[in-house]
Structures are given as C-alpha cells and as structure tokens.
Design a protein around this motif. Sequence first.
Motif, PDB file in Angstrom:
ATOM      1  N   GLU A 137       0.825  -1.214   0.000  1.00  9.88           N
ATOM      2  CA  GLU A 137       0.000   0.000   0.000  1.00  9.88           C
ATOM      3  C   GLU A 137       0.855   1.257   0.000  1.00  9.88           C
ATOM      4  N   ALA A 138       1.929   1.260   0.781  1.00  8.55           N
ATOM      5  CA  ALA A 138       2.805   2.425   0.817  1.00  8.55           C
ATOM      6  C   ALA A 138       3.406   2.694  -0.558  1.00  8.55           C
ATOM      7  N   ARG A 139       3.746   1.625  -1.278  1.00  8.44           N
ATOM      8  CA  ARG A 139       4.324   1.812  -2.621  1.00  8.44           C
ATOM      9  C   ARG A 139       3.266   2.324  -3.592  1.00  8.44           C
ATOM     10  N   PHE A 140       2.023   1.877  -3.456  1.00  8.05           N
ATOM     11  CA  PHE A 140       0.957   2.350  -4.339  1.00  8.05           C
ATOM     12  C   PHE A 140       0.625   3.814  -4.060  1.00  8.05           C
ATOM     13  N   ILE A 141       0.660   4.195  -2.809  1.00  5.99           N
ATOM     14  CA  ILE A 141       0.424   5.608  -2.468  1.00  5.99           C
ATOM     15  C   ILE A 141       1.514   6.476  -3.072  1.00  5.99           C
ATOM     16  N   ARG A 142       2.736   5.995  -3.008  1.00  9.82           N
ATOM     17  CA  ARG A 142       3.836   6.746  -3.616  1.00  9.82           C
ATOM     18  C   ARG A 142       3.687   6.788  -5.134  1.00  9.82           C
ATOM     19  N   ALA A 143       3.195   5.694  -5.714  1.00 10.26           N
ATOM     20  CA  ALA A 143       2.968   5.679  -7.163  1.00 10.26           C
ATOM     21  C   ALA A 143       1.911   6.704  -7.562  1.00 10.26           C
ATOM     22  N   GLN A 144       0.893   6.863  -6.728  1.00 11.65           N
ATOM     23  CA  GLN A 144      -0.120   7.891  -6.994  1.00 11.65           C
ATOM     24  C   GLN A 144       0.497   9.282  -6.964  1.00 11.65           C
ATOM     25  N   ALA A 145       1.349   9.515  -5.994  1.00 10.20           N
ATOM     26  CA  ALA A 145       1.975  10.833  -5.857  1.00 10.20           C
ATOM     27  C   ALA A 145       2.853  11.172  -7.055  1.00 10.20           C
ATOM     28  N   HIS A 146       3.386  10.141  -7.719  1.00  6.79           N
ATOM     29  CA  HIS A 146       4.252  10.358  -8.879  1.00  6.79           C
ATOM     30  C   HIS A 146       3.516  10.159 -10.208  1.00  6.79           C
ATOM     31  N   GLY A 147       2.221   9.990 -10.144  1.00  4.27           N
ATOM     32  CA  GLY A 147       1.431   9.893 -11.374  1.00  4.27           C
ATOM     33  C   GLY A 147       1.455   8.537 -12.041  1.00  4.27           C
ATOM     34  N   GLU A 148       2.006   7.521 -11.387  1.00  3.59           N
ATOM     35  CA  GLU A 148       2.003   6.179 -11.980  1.00  3.59           C
ATOM     36  C   GLU A 148       0.637   5.513 -11.856  1.00  3.59           C
ATOM     37  N   LEU A 149      -0.109   5.877 -10.842  1.00  3.05           N
ATOM     38  CA  LEU A 149      -1.487   5.429 -10.651  1.00  3.05           C
ATOM     39  C   LEU A 149      -2.384   6.649 -10.578  1.00  3.05           C
ATOM     40  N   GLY A 150      -3.633   6.458 -10.979  1.00  2.00           N
ATOM     41  CA  GLY A 150      -4.569   7.571 -10.932  1.00  2.00           C
ATOM     42  C   GLY A 150      -4.879   8.000  -9.499  1.00  2.00           C
TER      43      GLY A 150
END
Length: 215
Positions: free
Chosen positions: A149-162
């Motif tokens: 989850e922490a990695r997905f939240i970071r991915a959101q912050a960098h635009g990798e996930l919506g």
Amino acid sequence: MVQKDDVSERRSRGRPRAYDAEQALTRARDTFWQSGYSATTLDELSAATGMNRPSLYGAFGDKRALYLATLERYVEVNRIAMEEALSGDAPLAYALRRVYDLALGLYFCAGNPPQGCFLIGTAAVEAVNDDAVREILAKGLRAFDRAFEARFIRAQAHGELGPDADAAMLAKIASAILHTLAVRSRAGDKRAALRATAEAGVAMICAAGAAKGGV
C-alpha cells in the motif's frame, strides 16, 4: 577502558550469543518448514540446530515457543526485504516484479523441492487452534499489505497510478498474488508458469490503478 583489539580477541574465542541464536532459528525454521509444526520432533530440532534439549529449552523455551520465534523472525525479515524491493525510484511495475521474483527465489530454493512460503505453509494450519499463531499470521499478512500500500500511495503521488485508485485494495490484490505463488509452488506448478502469473498480476494492477484514476 577496553581496547578495540581486546574486544576483537574476545569475540574470536567464541561466537556471540546473538549469532548462535540467529543460526539456530534459521535451522529450526527450515526444519519446521519441511515437515510442518506438528510433525517436527524435538529430536529433529536438536539435530538441526546442534543444540541438545536442555540448551534448546534454555534458549527458546519449548517447541511451541521456538516455532513462534521462527514465525516472528520470518515475518520481520521478509517485511524488510519487501520494503527494500519496493523502495527507490524504479517504476512501479519493475518494483512489483522484483518482489515476486524474490518470493519465487525463496519458494524455489535451489536443490530442494519447492516449499512455498513458511508463514502460509505452516501457520495457516496451526492458526485454526492456536491464537498466538493466528495473531502472528494476521500480523504478517497486514505487514505485507502495508508495504504494498505504501508503494501504491507513492505511485499515486508520482502519477504512476490515478488519484482515485484504491491503494489499500490494490495492496490486497498484490498480496493475493504472493499467496497464489506460495501455494501453487508447493502444489507443483513450475517456476516459469508462476513467473507468468506474477507478470499478468503486475499488468492487471497497473492497468486497474490507471483506469480507476482515469489515466
């Protein structure tokens, strides 16, 4: 004052207790991993660790206490490994693949039959009747969820996930893929087939996160 050379000389005469404990826990874990908790005997644990029964009891307590210690250590070591694999600036898909490749490397230990995950393979059985095992199992699964989850939240912050992607739910899906690899490796699925399953899971997660965010 104790000089540095004096400390080195003392350590050279015998291994530190912490080192011996780690080695014993690793060997005990491997014994439980191979046979399961219930089928593993104290004689087998004694032979594996090189410690007689009084020494085992003195260091770890009874068989159950030793098993609980191996579970706790397994969860902690693998939580750290997951967080390291998911850290850094590598793309999300690459980081997820790295986690699954590390898991497959563990489940398919060279020279041994595929053994799957120690936590899932042994604790899931014992958790039915043992509250302490159930607690460690649940804690371990939550720890792995949080790492994803922490990695997905970071991915959101960098635009990798919506921005609307559900990081917590994606984390449970990512963990479910780990569970599948663990169980199916022990059931006899080939490593290459499970690597393809992991790859499909990575693609699904990344696409689902992007689609939900409207990317």
